[in-house]
Motif scaffolding. Structure first.
Motif, PDB file in Angstrom:
ATOM      1  N   TRP A 138      43.566  49.119  29.782  1.00 19.17           N
ATOM      2  CA  TRP A 138      43.309  49.913  31.014  1.00 19.17           C
ATOM      3  C   TRP A 138      42.693  48.984  31.862  1.00 19.17           C
ATOM      4  O   TRP A 138      43.058  48.735  33.465  1.00 19.17           O
ATOM      5  N   ARG A 139      41.987  48.113  31.500  1.00 17.45           N
ATOM      6  CA  ARG A 139      40.774  47.321  32.798  1.00 17.45           C
ATOM      7  C   ARG A 139      42.234  46.166  32.812  1.00 17.45           C
ATOM      8  O   ARG A 139      41.390  46.151  33.915  1.00 17.45           O
ATOM      9  N   CYS A 140      42.694  45.278  31.878  1.00 20.42           N
ATOM     10  CA  CYS A 140      43.472  44.912  32.603  1.00 20.42           C
ATOM     11  C   CYS A 140      44.669  44.432  33.429  1.00 20.42           C
ATOM     12  O   CYS A 140      45.734  44.304  33.407  1.00 20.42           O
ATOM     13  N   LYS A 141      44.759  46.482  33.379  1.00 16.45           N
ATOM     14  CA  LYS A 141      45.725  45.775  34.156  1.00 16.45           C
ATOM     15  C   LYS A 141      46.078  45.311  36.148  1.00 16.45           C
ATOM     16  O   LYS A 141      44.573  45.458  36.253  1.00 16.45           O
ATOM     17  N   ASN A 177      51.168  38.459  36.580  1.00 15.15           N
ATOM     18  CA  ASN A 177      49.912  38.155  35.155  1.00 15.15           C
ATOM     19  C   ASN A 177      49.992  39.491  34.631  1.00 15.15           C
ATOM     20  O   ASN A 177      49.772  39.229  33.394  1.00 15.15           O
ATOM     21  N   ASP A 178      50.343  40.571  35.236  1.00 11.94           N
ATOM     22  CA  ASP A 178      50.954  41.582  33.380  1.00 11.94           C
ATOM     23  C   ASP A 178      51.478  41.309  32.683  1.00 11.94           C
ATOM     24  O   ASP A 178      51.267  41.995  31.456  1.00 11.94           O
ATOM     25  N   LEU A 179      52.430  40.620  33.521  1.00  7.71           N
ATOM     26  CA  LEU A 179      53.137  39.869  32.130  1.00  7.71           C
ATOM     27  C   LEU A 179      52.562  38.740  30.759  1.00  7.71           C
ATOM     28  O   LEU A 179      53.068  39.207  30.188  1.00  7.71           O
ATOM     29  N   PHE A 180      51.919  38.275  31.337  1.00 13.14           N
ATOM     30  CA  PHE A 180      51.627  37.725  30.562  1.00 13.14           C
ATOM     31  C   PHE A 180      50.342  38.517  29.472  1.00 13.14           C
ATOM     32  O   PHE A 180      49.781  37.824  28.845  1.00 13.14           O
ATOM     33  N   ILE A 181      49.256  39.596  29.960  1.00 11.14           N
ATOM     34  CA  ILE A 181      48.779  39.996  29.353  1.00 11.14           C
ATOM     35  C   ILE A 181      49.327  41.060  28.663  1.00 11.14           C
ATOM     36  O   ILE A 181      48.977  41.361  27.966  1.00 11.14           O
ATOM     37  N   GLU A 182      50.498  41.034  28.836  1.00  8.65           N
ATOM     38  CA  GLU A 182      51.326  42.651  28.668  1.00  8.65           C
ATOM     39  C   GLU A 182      51.633  41.384  26.262  1.00  8.65           C
ATOM     40  O   GLU A 182      51.446  41.502  25.454  1.00  8.65           O
ATOM     41  N   ARG A 183      52.238  40.875  27.183  1.00  7.85           N
ATOM     42  CA  ARG A 183      52.350  40.054  26.247  1.00  7.85           C
ATOM     43  C   ARG A 183      51.584  39.554  25.073  1.00  7.85           C
ATOM     44  O   ARG A 183      51.534  39.524  24.273  1.00  7.85           O
ATOM     45  N   PHE A 184      49.995  38.843  25.849  1.00 11.61           N
ATOM     46  CA  PHE A 184      49.396  39.155  24.771  1.00 11.61           C
ATOM     47  C   PHE A 184      48.637  40.519  24.123  1.00 11.61           C
ATOM     48  O   PHE A 184      48.652  39.684  22.997  1.00 11.61           O
ATOM     49  N   LEU A 222      37.918  37.447  27.506  1.00 11.04           N
ATOM     50  CA  LEU A 222      38.765  37.954  28.286  1.00 11.04           C
ATOM     51  C   LEU A 222      38.014  38.911  29.969  1.00 11.04           C
ATOM     52  O   LEU A 222      39.401  39.064  30.695  1.00 11.04           O
ATOM     53  N   GLN A 223      37.353  39.685  29.867  1.00  7.16           N
ATOM     54  CA  GLN A 223      36.355  39.997  30.177  1.00  7.16           C
ATOM     55  C   GLN A 223      35.822  39.286  31.684  1.00  7.16           C
ATOM     56  O   GLN A 223      36.641  40.035  32.390  1.00  7.16           O
ATOM     57  N   PRO A 224      35.533  38.073  31.439  1.00 14.85           N
ATOM     58  CA  PRO A 224      35.391  37.158  32.787  1.00 14.85           C
ATOM     59  C   PRO A 224      36.375  37.420  33.549  1.00 14.85           C
ATOM     60  O   PRO A 224      36.738  36.432  35.111  1.00 14.85           O
ATOM     61  N   LEU A 225      38.195  36.930  32.941  1.00 16.12           N
ATOM     62  CA  LEU A 225      38.796  36.711  33.216  1.00 16.12           C
ATOM     63  C   LEU A 225      39.878  37.553  33.843  1.00 16.12           C
ATOM     64  O   LEU A 225      40.024  37.360  34.938  1.00 16.12           O
ATOM     65  N   MET A 226      38.929  38.728  32.920  1.00 14.74           N
ATOM     66  CA  MET A 226      39.553  40.017  34.027  1.00 14.74           C
ATOM     67  C   MET A 226      38.886  39.922  35.246  1.00 14.74           C
ATOM     68  O   MET A 226      39.251  41.231  36.069  1.00 14.74           O
ATOM     69  N   ASP A 227      38.230  39.795  35.486  1.00 18.23           N
ATOM     70  CA  ASP A 227      37.033  39.779  36.691  1.00 18.23           C
ATOM     71  C   ASP A 227      37.227  39.319  38.268  1.00 18.23           C
ATOM     72  O   ASP A 227      37.395  39.081  39.095  1.00 18.23           O
ATOM     73  N   LEU A 228      38.231  38.316  37.524  1.00 20.69           N
ATOM     74  CA  LEU A 228      38.443  37.538  38.566  1.00 20.69           C
ATOM     75  C   LEU A 228      39.824  37.982  39.848  1.00 20.69           C
ATOM     76  O   LEU A 228      40.567  38.412  39.348  1.00 20.69           O
ATOM     77  N   ASP A 238      43.175  38.366  41.575  1.00 18.73           N
ATOM     78  CA  ASP A 238      44.778  37.822  40.978  1.00 18.73           C
ATOM     79  C   ASP A 238      44.698  36.679  40.597  1.00 18.73           C
ATOM     80  O   ASP A 238      45.906  35.655  40.278  1.00 18.73           O
ATOM     81  N   ASN A 239      45.406  35.363  42.171  1.00 19.40           N
ATOM     82  CA  ASN A 239      45.403  34.820  42.150  1.00 19.40           C
ATOM     83  C   ASN A 239      45.235  33.683  41.827  1.00 19.40           C
ATOM     84  O   ASN A 239      45.816  32.083  41.265  1.00 19.40           O
ATOM     85  N   ASP A 240      43.558  33.234  41.835  1.00 16.37           N
ATOM     86  CA  ASP A 240      43.315  32.740  39.991  1.00 16.37           C
ATOM     87  C   ASP A 240      43.242  32.835  39.218  1.00 16.37           C
ATOM     88  O   ASP A 240      43.060  31.949  38.753  1.00 16.37           O
ATOM     89  N   LEU A 241      43.294  34.088  38.669  1.00 18.09           N
ATOM     90  CA  LEU A 241      43.809  33.928  37.145  1.00 18.09           C
ATOM     91  C   LEU A 241      45.089  33.632  36.945  1.00 18.09           C
ATOM     92  O   LEU A 241      45.871  33.057  36.100  1.00 18.09           O
ATOM     93  N   LEU A 242      46.123  34.058  37.541  1.00 13.75           N
ATOM     94  CA  LEU A 242      47.300  32.888  38.261  1.00 13.75           C
ATOM     95  C   LEU A 242      47.918  31.589  38.028  1.00 13.75           C
ATOM     96  O   LEU A 242      48.372  30.955  37.060  1.00 13.75           O
ATOM     97  N   ASP A 243      46.489  30.790  38.246  1.00 13.44           N
ATOM     98  CA  ASP A 243      46.576  29.764  38.492  1.00 13.44           C
ATOM     99  C   ASP A 243      45.719  28.783  37.191  1.00 13.44           C
ATOM    100  O   ASP A 243      46.717  28.143  36.648  1.00 13.44           O
ATOM    101  N   LEU A 244      45.331  29.844  36.035  1.00  7.88           N
ATOM    102  CA  LEU A 244      44.873  29.871  34.957  1.00  7.88           C
ATOM    103  C   LEU A 244      45.404  30.330  34.265  1.00  7.88           C
ATOM    104  O   LEU A 244      45.570  29.492  33.290  1.00  7.88           O
ATOM    105  N   LEU A 245      46.323  31.095  34.296  1.00  9.00           N
ATOM    106  CA  LEU A 245      47.683  31.343  33.206  1.00  9.00           C
ATOM    107  C   LEU A 245      48.357  30.166  33.475  1.00  9.00           C
ATOM    108  O   LEU A 245      49.429  30.253  32.436  1.00  9.00           O
ATOM    109  N   LEU A 246      48.996  29.637  34.523  1.00 11.29           N
ATOM    110  CA  LEU A 246      50.033  28.760  34.513  1.00 11.29           C
ATOM    111  C   LEU A 246      49.474  27.466  34.072  1.00 11.29           C
ATOM    112  O   LEU A 246      50.379  26.740  34.660  1.00 11.29           O
ATOM    113  N   ALA A 247      47.865  26.849  34.250  1.00  8.83           N
ATOM    114  CA  ALA A 247      48.012  26.344  33.567  1.00  8.83           C
ATOM    115  C   ALA A 247      47.701  24.842  35.499  1.00  8.83           C
ATOM    116  O   ALA A 247      47.099  23.277  35.200  1.00  8.83           O
ATOM    117  N   ARG A 248      47.226  25.785  36.533  1.00  9.32           N
ATOM    118  CA  ARG A 248      47.492  25.040  37.431  1.00  9.32           C
ATOM    119  C   ARG A 248      45.386  24.769  37.529  1.00  9.32           C
ATOM    120  O   ARG A 248      45.853  23.637  38.458  1.00  9.32           O
TER     121      ARG A 248
END
Length: 97
Positions: free
Chosen positions: A15-18, A24-31, A47-53, A55-65
């Motif tokens: 729930w916290r990761c929505k 982002n949701d697609l990456f998280i759901e697959r995880f 996971l918790q520090p990532l969820m504090d970011l 959305d755009n910062d999290l996406l940059d990390l998930l896409l390895a930007r």
């Protein structure tokens, strides 16, 4: 070995990761689909520090930007991020996409 989290904690974590961005949701759901049954307290700590970011910062990390830096650059965060970045080919092979 790190202790697994209980089902109630797993549901709270999901729930916290929505997120607000579908990408982002697609990456998280697959995880959670791939790792959910085996998540440990160590994974939650990563996971918790990532969820504090934002959305755009999290996406940059998930896409390895970009890579985690500063306080975000911990072994736990890097481990979770590596699991979340895994190629979707494994999902394609399972016939889910």
């Amino acid at each position: 070995m790190d202790a697994a989290i209980d089902p109630t904690e797993l549901n709270r974590l999901k729930w916290r990761c929505k997120r607000g961005l579908l990408e982002n949701d697609l990456f998280i759901e697959r995880f959670f689909n791939e790792q959910g049954d085996g998540l440990t307290i160590r994974h939650v700590a990563g996971l918790q520090p990532l969820m504090d970011l934002p959305d755009n910062d999290l996406l940059d990390l998930l896409l390895a930007r970009r890579e985690p830096d500063g306080e975000l650059d911990t072994p736990e965060v890097n481990e979770v991020l590596a699991l979340m970045r895994r190629p979707a080919a494994t999902v394609l092979q399972k016939g889910k996409l």
